[in-house]
Design an enzyme around this catalytic site. Structure first.
Site, PDB file in Angstrom:
ATOM      1  N   ARG A  46      40.114  49.167  13.225  1.00  0.00           N
ATOM      2  CA  ARG A  46      39.679  49.052  11.821  1.00  0.00           C
ATOM      3  C   ARG A  46      38.431  49.857  11.521  1.00  0.00           C
ATOM      4  NH1 ARG A  46      39.347  42.754  11.020  1.00  0.00           N
ATOM      5  NH2 ARG A  46      38.375  43.100  13.015  1.00  0.00           N
ATOM      6  N   HIS A 181      47.848  42.444  35.041  1.00  0.00           N
ATOM      7  CA  HIS A 181      47.351  43.586  35.805  1.00  0.00           C
ATOM      8  C   HIS A 181      47.387  43.363  37.317  1.00  0.00           C
ATOM      9  CE1 HIS A 181      43.460  41.463  35.879  1.00  0.00           C
ATOM     10  NE2 HIS A 181      43.109  42.275  36.845  1.00  0.00           N
ATOM     11  N   LYS A 185      48.305  46.030  41.114  1.00  0.00           N
ATOM     12  CA  LYS A 185      47.456  46.282  42.287  1.00  0.00           C
ATOM     13  C   LYS A 185      48.342  46.701  43.454  1.00  0.00           C
ATOM     14  CE  LYS A 185      43.957  42.843  40.913  1.00  0.00           C
ATOM     15  NZ  LYS A 185      42.647  43.447  40.816  1.00  0.00           N
ATOM     16  N   GLU A 219      36.123  34.515  42.391  1.00  0.00           N
ATOM     17  CA  GLU A 219      35.321  35.514  41.687  1.00  0.00           C
ATOM     18  C   GLU A 219      33.848  35.163  41.822  1.00  0.00           C
ATOM     19  OE1 GLU A 219      37.091  37.436  38.070  1.00  0.00           O
ATOM     20  OE2 GLU A 219      37.646  35.354  37.732  1.00  0.00           O
ATOM     21  N   HIS A 243      48.038  35.300  36.941  1.00  0.00           N
ATOM     22  CA  HIS A 243      47.820  35.973  38.224  1.00  0.00           C
ATOM     23  C   HIS A 243      48.257  35.129  39.435  1.00  0.00           C
ATOM     24  CE1 HIS A 243      45.775  38.556  35.536  1.00  0.00           C
ATOM     25  NE2 HIS A 243      44.593  38.006  35.582  1.00  0.00           N
TER      26      HIS A 243
HETATM   27  C1  BG6 Z   1      41.480  38.664  33.960  1.00  0.00           C
HETATM   28  C2  BG6 Z   1      40.758  37.414  33.560  1.00  0.00           C
HETATM   29  O1  BG6 Z   1      42.832  38.575  33.647  1.00  0.00           O
HETATM   30  O2  BG6 Z   1      41.339  38.863  35.352  1.00  0.00           O
HETATM   31  C3  BG6 Z   1      39.299  37.481  33.963  1.00  0.00           C
HETATM   32  O3  BG6 Z   1      40.846  37.239  32.154  1.00  0.00           O
HETATM   33  C4  BG6 Z   1      39.167  37.807  35.432  1.00  0.00           C
HETATM   34  O4  BG6 Z   1      38.628  36.261  33.668  1.00  0.00           O
HETATM   35  C5  BG6 Z   1      40.002  39.016  35.790  1.00  0.00           C
HETATM   36  O5  BG6 Z   1      37.806  38.039  35.717  1.00  0.00           O
HETATM   37  C6  BG6 Z   1      40.020  39.240  37.295  1.00  0.00           C
HETATM   38  O6  BG6 Z   1      40.639  40.450  37.575  1.00  0.00           O
HETATM   39  P1  BG6 Z   1      40.282  41.252  38.899  1.00  0.00           P
HETATM   40  O7  BG6 Z   1      41.233  42.410  38.879  1.00  0.00           O
HETATM   41  O8  BG6 Z   1      38.848  41.650  38.786  1.00  0.00           O
HETATM   42  O9  BG6 Z   1      40.505  40.310  40.037  1.00  0.00           O
END
Ligand code: BG6
Length: 499
Positions: A46, A181, A185, A219, A243
């Protein structure tokens, strides 16, 4: 080879994801010659911007290597101002895209990437469909139309089902690319390759030999400035539904009949459907642990993060003892764990194997675990997803010298020792697959729903008025102690991410 060009149309061009992940991934693909056809990138948002100012902004996010390739790539990058809430601006966008495609307007393939707030997924698809921008002939190679949907795909089963219905009104399933995603990997893709190209594992990969399976996605970062989103999501929606469920499906699925997208995804969905749903709050309290990080020092804990409600009960850590009700896995606990602000960042999958039937070498390796007298340390197969990607087998050997003193030893494979080349980033692989029309590493609609069905039952218990609040753990620790109770008897303890 096809010569018609491809347009990648990114909605949400001003967002973080576009600058941090999507554009660098496209640049990397281009610089290693991965595209079979000329690719144009059209950013849509936008904010008023020119293509030149957007290019200058994007360049600041690139690494030195990517910047070297940028000069050749940048002329294919364009910006168009449009508002998905405004039908007129979407019509203008359609005209802009045709103009940029020039003589290829009728034949070019278009990938619409929705890097948008989730509430905009359905209206954007509806708007595009309304003016015929998503129409394509499945029997023709050129003129294809595909849509990539970022996560989260719904917030529960009902919203995911609704979204699937809306998408299904305008798109065939083969046009929908729901992204996770983790599937991009390299070390995750290797799970299937490792399992199904090495015949030595199959006889062991089942309830007869495996005692438990651990999947830990730890994390070290907290929620940082994402509190506004995260506080409505929590670890279960943000990480487990997508994930962790995907990692579990890849570890637990049967061999597909081929590597075709449908064969692979059908096997994954069978595992997700075989997950035993929690049917009572008592089961959830027994087998699921949720907690929130606090920080005893001056650093902020979760409740002090911007965008987080001061009395928030959102979990930043969750651990689950899950069961899969099928012939291969019945009775084998799958111990899932994820959390933010933990001691160390690592993702690991561990298969712990059963102890020998007779213990001939007791003394030095016996231990008391969870109050039970347990002998021997189990053999472990550790698949390290990130960082330090690799695989380890842990086993006992006799220490040289008198007596039968046993020591833990390991055999290992590390990506960095075996491969010189850089592994492509997850988005690099996934964008390329979407452009090439390969949805194997994307989530099918029924898969997303099956994962939600499992998570919804946990949310139902947590949302009950008499539900106990989440526990607490200190930022920088290994998580709440309560999570240890999910290992029972002689099953062991959570891994610690050691190599
Ligand atoms: C994302 C989450 O999908 O994946 C995040 O929304 C998270 O909260 C991230 O930090 C972790 O991805 P990676 O690839 O860093 O393990």
């Amino acid at each position: 080879m096809t010569t018609y060009p491809v347009q990648v149309v990114i909605f949400g061009a001003s967002g973080d994801l576009t600058a941090r992940k999507l554009i660098p991934a496209l640049v990397d693909n281009a610089s290693r010659g991965a595209f079979q056809t000329p690719v144009q990138i059209i950013g849509v948002a936008r904010h008023p911007k020119t293509s030149e100012s957007w290019r200058a902004e994007l360049a600041t996010w690139l690494s030195d290597d990517q910047r070297a390739a940028w000069d050749a790539f940048a002329p294919n990058v364009f910006y168009t101002q449009a508002d998905v809430d405004d039908p007129a601006s979407i019509e203008e966008l359609a005209a802009d895209l045709d103009e940029l495609a020039g003589e290829h307007a009728a034949t070019c393939g278009r990938l619409f990437y929705l890097a948008l707030a989730p509430r905009l997924f359905a209206p954007t698809v509806e708007r595009l469909a309304h003016i015929g921008m998503l129409t394509s002939d499945p029997l023709r190679a050129e003129g294809w139309r595909r849509v990539v949907i970022e996560k989260p795909f719904g917030t529960d089963l009902a919203t995911a089902q609704w979204l699937n219905i809306v998408l299904g009104r305008h798109l065939r399933e083969d046009q929908i690319y729901r992204i996770d995603h983790y599937l991009g990997k390299e070390s995750v893709q290797n799970l299937l390759a490792f399992r199904f190209t090495n015949a030595i594992w199959e006889p062991l990969w089942n309830r007869a030999h495996v005692d438990s399976v651990e999947i830990s996605v730890c994390e070290a970062v907290g929620v940082a400035d994402r509190g506004g989103y995260y506080d409505h999501a929590g670890a279960l929606r943000d990480m487990v539904q997508n994930h962790l469920m995907q990692l579990l499906a890849l570890v637990a699925m049967e061999a597909p009949t081929s590597m075709s997208p449908e064969a692979v995804r059908s096997e994954k969905v069978k595992v997700l459907r075989a997950l035993v749903p929690f049917t009572s709050p008592e089961d959830v309290w027994r087998d699921v642990v949720r907690a929130q990080y606090v920080d005893p020092s001056e650093n902020p804990g979760y409740l002090q993060a911007p965008g987080v409600a001061e009395d928030s009960a959102t979990e930043t850590f969750v651990a689950i003892r899950a069961q899969i009700h099928n012939w291969r896995w019945n009775g084998v606990p799958f111990l899932l764990r994820t959390g933010k602000s933990l001691r160390k960042r690592y993702t690991e999958i561990i298969l712990r194997f059963r102890a020998p039937p007779v213990d001939l070498f007791t003394a030095p390796t016996t231990s008391v675990l969870a109050g039970s007298f347990c002998s021997m340390q189990p053999n472990e197969l550790v698949m390290r997803i990130q960082p330090d990607e690799g695989i380890r087998i842990r086993f006992l050997v006799k220490q040289p010298g008198p007596g039968n003193v046993m020591r833990l030893a390991s055999l290992g494979f590390d990506y960095k020792d075996v491969f010189d080349e850089r592994s492509p980033e997850a988005y690099e692989r996934l964008l390329l697959d979407a452009i090439e029309g390969n949805p194997t590493l994307f989530i099918r609609g029924d898969e997303a729903e099956a994962a939600w069905r499992f998570c919804d039952a946990i949310h139902a218990a947590w949302d009950a008025p008499d539900a106990p609040p989440p526990g607490r753990y200190e930022a920088g620790s290994t998580g709440p102690e309560e999570a240890d109770s999910l290992f029972r008897g002689c099953e062991g303890i959570w891994g610690h991410g050691g190599v």
